[in-house]
Design a protein around this motif. Sequence first.
Motif, PDB file in Angstrom:
ATOM      1  N   ASN A 149      33.385  31.963  40.034  1.00  0.00           N
ATOM      2  CA  ASN A 149      32.916  33.143  40.744  1.00  0.00           C
ATOM      3  C   ASN A 149      31.552  33.528  40.156  1.00  0.00           C
ATOM      4  O   ASN A 149      31.460  33.901  38.985  1.00  0.00           O
ATOM      5  CB  ASN A 149      33.913  34.281  40.564  1.00  0.00           C
ATOM      6  CG  ASN A 149      33.535  35.521  41.352  1.00  0.00           C
ATOM      7  OD1 ASN A 149      32.467  35.596  41.946  1.00  0.00           O
ATOM      8  ND2 ASN A 149      34.436  36.504  41.352  1.00  0.00           N
ATOM      9  N   GLY A 207      38.596  35.705  40.271  1.00  0.00           N
ATOM     10  CA  GLY A 207      37.978  35.043  41.413  1.00  0.00           C
ATOM     11  C   GLY A 207      37.738  33.570  41.207  1.00  0.00           C
ATOM     12  O   GLY A 207      37.417  32.845  42.153  1.00  0.00           O
ATOM     13  N   VAL A 230      38.780  29.640  40.604  1.00  0.00           N
ATOM     14  CA  VAL A 230      39.864  28.728  40.961  1.00  0.00           C
ATOM     15  C   VAL A 230      39.642  27.429  40.209  1.00  0.00           C
ATOM     16  O   VAL A 230      38.543  26.856  40.247  1.00  0.00           O
ATOM     17  CB  VAL A 230      39.931  28.463  42.472  1.00  0.00           C
ATOM     18  CG1 VAL A 230      41.102  27.527  42.790  1.00  0.00           C
ATOM     19  CG2 VAL A 230      40.053  29.762  43.251  1.00  0.00           C
ATOM     20  N   ARG A 260      44.646  30.078  39.511  1.00  0.00           N
ATOM     21  CA  ARG A 260      43.790  31.100  40.102  1.00  0.00           C
ATOM     22  C   ARG A 260      43.696  32.290  39.148  1.00  0.00           C
ATOM     23  O   ARG A 260      44.715  32.783  38.661  1.00  0.00           O
ATOM     24  CB  ARG A 260      44.344  31.554  41.449  1.00  0.00           C
ATOM     25  CG  ARG A 260      44.393  30.455  42.485  1.00  0.00           C
ATOM     26  CD  ARG A 260      44.990  30.922  43.803  1.00  0.00           C
ATOM     27  NE  ARG A 260      45.071  29.823  44.764  1.00  0.00           N
ATOM     28  CZ  ARG A 260      44.093  29.447  45.568  1.00  0.00           C
ATOM     29  NH1 ARG A 260      42.943  30.137  45.556  1.00  0.00           N
ATOM     30  NH2 ARG A 260      44.234  28.429  46.385  1.00  0.00           N
ATOM     31  N   SER A 284      40.525  38.470  42.930  1.00  0.00           N
ATOM     32  CA  SER A 284      39.211  37.933  43.285  1.00  0.00           C
ATOM     33  C   SER A 284      38.222  39.083  43.430  1.00  0.00           C
ATOM     34  O   SER A 284      38.452  40.027  44.188  1.00  0.00           O
ATOM     35  CB  SER A 284      39.299  37.140  44.593  1.00  0.00           C
ATOM     36  OG  SER A 284      40.161  36.033  44.444  1.00  0.00           O
ATOM     37  N   GLY A 327      40.858  34.383  48.800  1.00  0.00           N
ATOM     38  CA  GLY A 327      39.837  34.804  47.856  1.00  0.00           C
ATOM     39  C   GLY A 327      38.869  35.822  48.404  1.00  0.00           C
ATOM     40  O   GLY A 327      38.057  36.381  47.668  1.00  0.00           O
ATOM     41  N   ASP A 378      44.421  37.380  48.284  1.00  0.00           N
ATOM     42  CA  ASP A 378      44.588  36.587  47.078  1.00  0.00           C
ATOM     43  C   ASP A 378      45.945  35.871  47.118  1.00  0.00           C
ATOM     44  O   ASP A 378      46.864  36.263  47.853  1.00  0.00           O
ATOM     45  CB  ASP A 378      44.534  37.470  45.825  1.00  0.00           C
ATOM     46  CG  ASP A 378      43.120  37.651  45.303  1.00  0.00           C
ATOM     47  OD1 ASP A 378      42.257  36.821  45.635  1.00  0.00           O
ATOM     48  OD2 ASP A 378      42.887  38.631  44.560  1.00  0.00           O
TER      49      ASP A 378
END
Length: 782
Positions: free
Chosen positions: A560, A601, A603, A646, A650, A690, A694
Amino acid sequence: MFARQILLGVVFCLLSSLSVYSAEPLLITSDPGSITSCSRGVAPGQLKSARVDSLLLIGPWDTGALINGQFQNQAGEAAWNGWTHRDVTEPEGIHWQISTYQAANLGENPDPDNLALWCGSEVYESCGEGDPAGGYGNNWDERLHWSRPVFNSSLPTQVHLTAYVNVDTELGYDFFYLDVLTAENPVEIQAFDGLFSNHLIDVTFTVQPADYQGLAMDEVGLQFRFQSDGAWSDEDCLVATAGAVQMDNIAVTLTQGEDSYTDLTDFESGLGNWKPVKAQGVGDFTQIWTGLQDIDPCGQNLSPQVAFIDDGMVVPGVGPTLCISWCYGPNGYIVNNSGGRFGETIDPSKTLKNVVESPAVPWPQDGLEGALLEFDVYRHESFSGNSPGIFYIWNVRSTGSDDPADIQLEPWRGSSFVYHGGPDYRREAFSLTHLLEPGCNYVQVQLGVWDLGYLFHQFGGDGTPAPYFDNVRLTATEVHGPSLYASEVYLGQDAFPAQGHLDLIDLGTNSVRFDMARDVNFFNDDVVDPGDSVVIDVTSVRAGAELVGDVLMHYRLRANPVFDPYRTSGLPNQGTVAGELGTIEGRFAFDLPDENFLFPGDVLHYYFSATDDDGVTAQTAILPADTTGYADFSDPLAYDTSFVVRALPSVRPDGVSLTTPDFLFWNDFAKGGGQAEWHRAMTNLSWVAGDSYDIYYTNSPGSGLGNGLGGRATPALLASYDVILYSSGTLSVNNLENEGTADAGGNDVALLDAWLRQGGKNLLLTGDSLVQSLAWGQNSAP
């Protein structure tokens, strides 16, 4: 009360896309009790659909298999075909022996040639560096008796016992006891578990006349006893010990008034007055039945099958065990759930464990080092309400000896899981490759039943006639590279900022840990402490091959960008980390930085690789077997969800500020039924993972090991979500964990309750067995 608010606006869209699917197998660890999924790696390019050379070793008539796996002759009549059966709770031998093994330190004067009494076996090889060969196995019940007439049988006797002992056992599960033998049950004087070195037992107690033993009821009877449970020992190398017990210089003094007698045994010239005694078993209820009934609406098998039903005849003096609710067994009989010969008043761990075992099968010597076990099983154990907790199991053992009889010296190896579900017939398939001795000459298969409800506080009597077994197959297959094996509960778990809240002002404080799903602090229900690494088992199974180079975890991070200024861990967004070999042979641990690497956020996709070399060719295998989608972050299902982590929630820019999604989809075993349909429904609503919503995916969701949302989030971390969509798919146990507190972790129900009480929140709960699990199980809402 647990607040109940239902999100109605999306119900129609979701239900129009959802379907019901058959459950994945529920694998419950025997120690301490988790449900998980398992994965096995293969060589790159050798996907699940790939064709490989194979040879059927156990199978049906007229297939060329060496051993028949149908429990019937060619005319369809019941027949064992060389298979045998036994009561595992009845010891096959006695493990007390006089030996110098780990005995040098015992007593006041250490002596390398010292002889002591050892409860153990040299059959177990070292489990890795620091672990000596030898130790103890699973399901041991070893007893050592001593008795002596008293001076006056009408008077009580004071007993003073001293002894030097080494104890090395699995903490909390395997115990060494000192008991007084009485007319009824043994009375425990002391118990030991864990590690004790040259410990002096020094106890004094009184035996009353009513507790004397012998034909004339005039003897004091003492017992040393060692008991291990069904897993975690030197046999499976899940615990590595120099145990179980070494004892020396045992002195017993009996005193009545002025009269006194002392018996001293140093084991230099024999056992003295101490006598090993073979323990009695629960009973062997194994039979072949023809025409067994079931309540599977989609299948039936009226041919001969192996079952373990207590009909009152197969074990004389026990049973029959009659049904309460599930009366479709022969004459209403079911599997014994009351301790067999022991009954329910002796020891809750003395419960049914029966197995059937194949003959030792010659292994082909033509480069086929892989193995696949398949069998039909009728299962019916809901593991809820008033059910007893009766599971089915499988194991395998192998030997490199040219003598098939030597396989009796080898330990049984399996997944260390027990299985339940149904009611239905199921075709099971398990890779055995990582469990076989490289270059083995003979292999043996074991299937069985285990009443293990006591370990999970499941003491109900509403049992069933299941399980039934039939149509066993063992196939030898090609192998490319090492065997890589992982349980999902030891893989990475979706998580939230470790600080317990989301800080959108000081962004650098929002680090998310990379931890395994399993809570390693299961002795404390109020605190969840996830393991700090992910763990896999790696075995070189090709004859003459050895691992070369590092075992690697490959990772790829979709970072992110909001948090890029704070990524100071030193690791790039794509790379590898080498595994560290632990104390258990072949078990590698991998970790990523807990600070300044993962942020909300992000992954992460990852996989594992290992290479072995037999001196001719070097071959590499990967886990998961199919890495399609490893670099694809465009779709939540593009890559195997068991190998995705994850970091939540996010966080994304929204003009000049930062925001988070309003919706959270909690995938609590939707992978077992309906996962694709959920995501298709959300795609049809134009939702983007995202951004619009979520995803929290629970690894091994039914384990009860703090890996649900309650083990990773707090009410403050969930505050930004207005809607939670929950699906437990076909999960039938631990759909919502209910231990601990919402703030301490591990309690999904309490967490959701606290979140709903924030106001303005909406919750949709779905799942095939959700209501039953919440109403009957230990996870009922407060």
